[in-house]
Design a protein around this motif. Structure first.
Motif, short mmCIF file in Angstrom:
data_model
loop_
_atom_site.label_atom_id
_atom_site.label_comp_id
_atom_site.label_asym_id
_atom_site.label_seq_id
_atom_site.Cartn_x
_atom_site.Cartn_y
_atom_site.Cartn_z
N PHE A 242 -6.20 -0.74 -8.07
CA PHE A 242 -5.62 -1.19 -6.82
C PHE A 242 -6.61 -1.69 -5.78
O PHE A 242 -6.25 -1.88 -4.62
CB PHE A 242 -4.74 -0.08 -6.24
CG PHE A 242 -3.59 0.28 -7.13
CD1 PHE A 242 -2.68 -0.69 -7.53
CD2 PHE A 242 -3.42 1.57 -7.59
CE1 PHE A 242 -1.62 -0.38 -8.36
CE2 PHE A 242 -2.35 1.89 -8.43
CZ PHE A 242 -1.45 0.91 -8.81
N LYS A 243 -7.85 -1.89 -6.17
CA LYS A 243 -8.79 -2.56 -5.27
C LYS A 243 -9.86 -3.25 -6.11
O LYS A 243 -10.16 -2.82 -7.22
CB LYS A 243 -9.41 -1.58 -4.27
CG LYS A 243 -10.37 -0.58 -4.84
CD LYS A 243 -11.02 0.22 -3.71
CE LYS A 243 -12.12 1.13 -4.23
NZ LYS A 243 -12.79 1.87 -3.12
N ARG B 225 -6.47 -6.94 -4.36
CA ARG B 225 -5.49 -6.09 -5.02
C ARG B 225 -4.81 -5.20 -4.01
O ARG B 225 -5.38 -4.90 -2.97
CB ARG B 225 -6.19 -5.21 -6.07
CG ARG B 225 -6.83 -6.00 -7.19
CD ARG B 225 -5.81 -6.57 -8.12
NE ARG B 225 -6.31 -7.77 -8.79
CZ ARG B 225 -5.70 -8.32 -9.84
NH1 ARG B 225 -4.59 -7.81 -10.31
NH2 ARG B 225 -6.19 -9.41 -10.38
N PRO B 226 -3.59 -4.71 -4.28
CA PRO B 226 -2.76 -5.06 -5.43
C PRO B 226 -2.28 -6.50 -5.35
O PRO B 226 -2.19 -7.08 -4.28
CB PRO B 226 -1.60 -4.08 -5.36
CG PRO B 226 -1.52 -3.68 -3.93
CD PRO B 226 -2.92 -3.70 -3.42
N LEU C 114 0.83 -1.20 0.00
CA LEU C 114 0.00 0.00 0.00
C LEU C 114 0.86 1.26 0.00
O LEU C 114 0.46 2.29 -0.55
CB LEU C 114 -0.94 -0.01 1.21
CG LEU C 114 -1.93 -1.18 1.24
CD1 LEU C 114 -2.79 -1.11 2.49
CD2 LEU C 114 -2.80 -1.19 -0.01
N ASP C 115 2.05 1.19 0.60
CA ASP C 115 2.98 2.33 0.54
C ASP C 115 3.43 2.58 -0.89
O ASP C 115 3.58 3.73 -1.32
CB ASP C 115 4.20 2.07 1.43
CG ASP C 115 3.84 2.01 2.90
OD1 ASP C 115 2.84 2.63 3.30
OD2 ASP C 115 4.58 1.34 3.65
N HIS C 116 3.66 1.51 -1.64
CA HIS C 116 4.09 1.67 -3.03
C HIS C 116 2.94 2.21 -3.89
O HIS C 116 3.16 3.01 -4.79
CB HIS C 116 4.60 0.33 -3.57
CG HIS C 116 5.73 -0.23 -2.77
ND1 HIS C 116 6.87 0.50 -2.50
CD2 HIS C 116 5.91 -1.43 -2.17
CE1 HIS C 116 7.70 -0.24 -1.77
NE2 HIS C 116 7.12 -1.40 -1.56
N VAL C 117 1.73 1.78 -3.59
CA VAL C 117 0.56 2.32 -4.29
C VAL C 117 0.46 3.82 -4.03
O VAL C 117 0.25 4.62 -4.95
CB VAL C 117 -0.72 1.60 -3.84
CG1 VAL C 117 -1.97 2.34 -4.36
CG2 VAL C 117 -0.72 0.16 -4.32
N LEU D 165 9.68 -2.29 -6.77
CA LEU D 165 8.35 -2.72 -6.35
C LEU D 165 7.26 -1.79 -6.86
O LEU D 165 6.15 -2.24 -7.20
CB LEU D 165 8.29 -2.85 -4.83
CG LEU D 165 9.13 -4.00 -4.26
CD1 LEU D 165 9.07 -4.01 -2.75
CD2 LEU D 165 8.68 -5.35 -4.82
N GLU D 166 7.54 -0.50 -6.94
CA GLU D 166 6.56 0.41 -7.53
C GLU D 166 6.32 0.05 -9.00
O GLU D 166 5.18 0.02 -9.47
CB GLU D 166 7.05 1.86 -7.41
CG GLU D 166 7.00 2.39 -5.99
CD GLU D 166 7.83 3.65 -5.82
OE1 GLU D 166 8.24 4.26 -6.85
OE2 GLU D 166 8.10 4.04 -4.66
#
Length: 286
Positions: free
Chosen positions: A52-53, A64-65, A28-31, A91-92
């Motif tokens: 993303f969901k 997701r993700p 979620l941090d990368h999102v 990762l992003e």
């Protein structure tokens, strides 16, 4: 294996699941990092909702993700660079490209609610500059372009030829380039040489192929299989299980140079308890 009966010993499976749960939270941090680069709240909200969901616009998309490609990328990258200097960028990229191609696949297959189709197209296009920026930061743009051409051309073959066992396997090889290139980029970004990149690609491809055939056979046994499905095109269940066993053995063999913890996490992505899995599928039909 994620979300299915595992063939790992109980203690190793518990460790694997704890690690996966921790990484899911970090995704979620990368999102968030990706969304902050979009210039309007409307754009960010659209991409978050659709990419993303899970939601009604893309009804076949589950949690997701997506986690498995991110787990793959992290373990490959950290094998080459334990300090993780460029891990966040890797990762992003992985999160963005996974959802881009998954949405594109849903568009091609018609698995999008018709009145949201335009928004889904826009969401894929908003992801593209985020992907390209990370390719540039990692200096892997040319590698990515070369590696994904076969992936992008794969759907064309499905509409031009009749489905057969051989054609299915060839198409699956092409589709597996998504995970192969993802793992290859992780190896390159971590400083891996040509041999290491090829090893990483093959690990990624084997994980993708294993996962896809598992999904196919579940759909086949549930009576929801389409023409291009392993359960339809392979000779019988023995052939399906032999394919899964081969891919699991491929992963185990290729991660031998990795340290034990990293190897176990990668093996965990294909560690399916086949008997328990099939029993569960049989039970769901009664």
């Amino acid at each position: 294996m994620l979300y299915r009966p595992s063939g790992l010993p109980p203690d190793r499976q518990e460790t694997f699941e704890r690690h996966a749960a921790d990484r899911r939270k970090r995704l979620l941090d990368h999102v968030e990092a990706l969304l902050t680069e979009l210039e309007s709240n409307a754009a960010g909200g659209l991409v978050y909702e659709l990419a993303f969901k899970p939601g009604e616009a893309l009804p076949k998309r589950s949690e997701r993700p997506k986690l498995d490609s991110a787990l793959l990328a992290e373990e490959v990258y950290r094998h080459h660079d334990p300090e993780g200097e460029r891990l966040n960028t890797v990762l992003e990229f992985t999160v963005a490209i996974q959802e881009y191609f998954d949405m594109l696949d849903d568009l091609v297959d018609g698995d999008v609610r018709e009145d949201r189709r335009g928004e889904v197209v826009l969401a894929t296009q908003l992801l593209l500059p985020l992907v390209v920026r990370r390719l540039d930061r990692l200096d892997v743009t040319a590698y990515w372009c070369d590696g994904t051409m076969r992936l992008l051309e794969a759907p064309l073959e499905e509409v031009r030829i009749e489905p057969t066992d051989a054609a299915y396997r060839e198409g699956l090889d092409a589709q597996a380039a998504l995970y192969g290139v993802t793992a290859g980029i992780a190896a390159l970004a971590g400083g891996g040489d040509e041999v290491a990149v090829e090893r990483a690609e093959t690990v990624g491809e084997a994980i993708y192929q294993h996962t896809q055939v598992v999904l196919d056979y579940e759909q086949f046994l549930a009576g929801h299989a389409e023409r291009w499905n392993a359960g339809v095109l392979f000779d019988d269940e023995t052939a399906v299980l032999a394919f899964l066993r081969d891919r699991r053995e491929t992963v185990s063999r290729l991660v031998e140079p990795y340290d034990d913890a990293r190897a176990a996490r990668l093996e965990g992505l294909v560690a399916l308890d086949v008997d328990a899995w099939l029993d569960g599928l049989d039970a769901s039909k009664t």
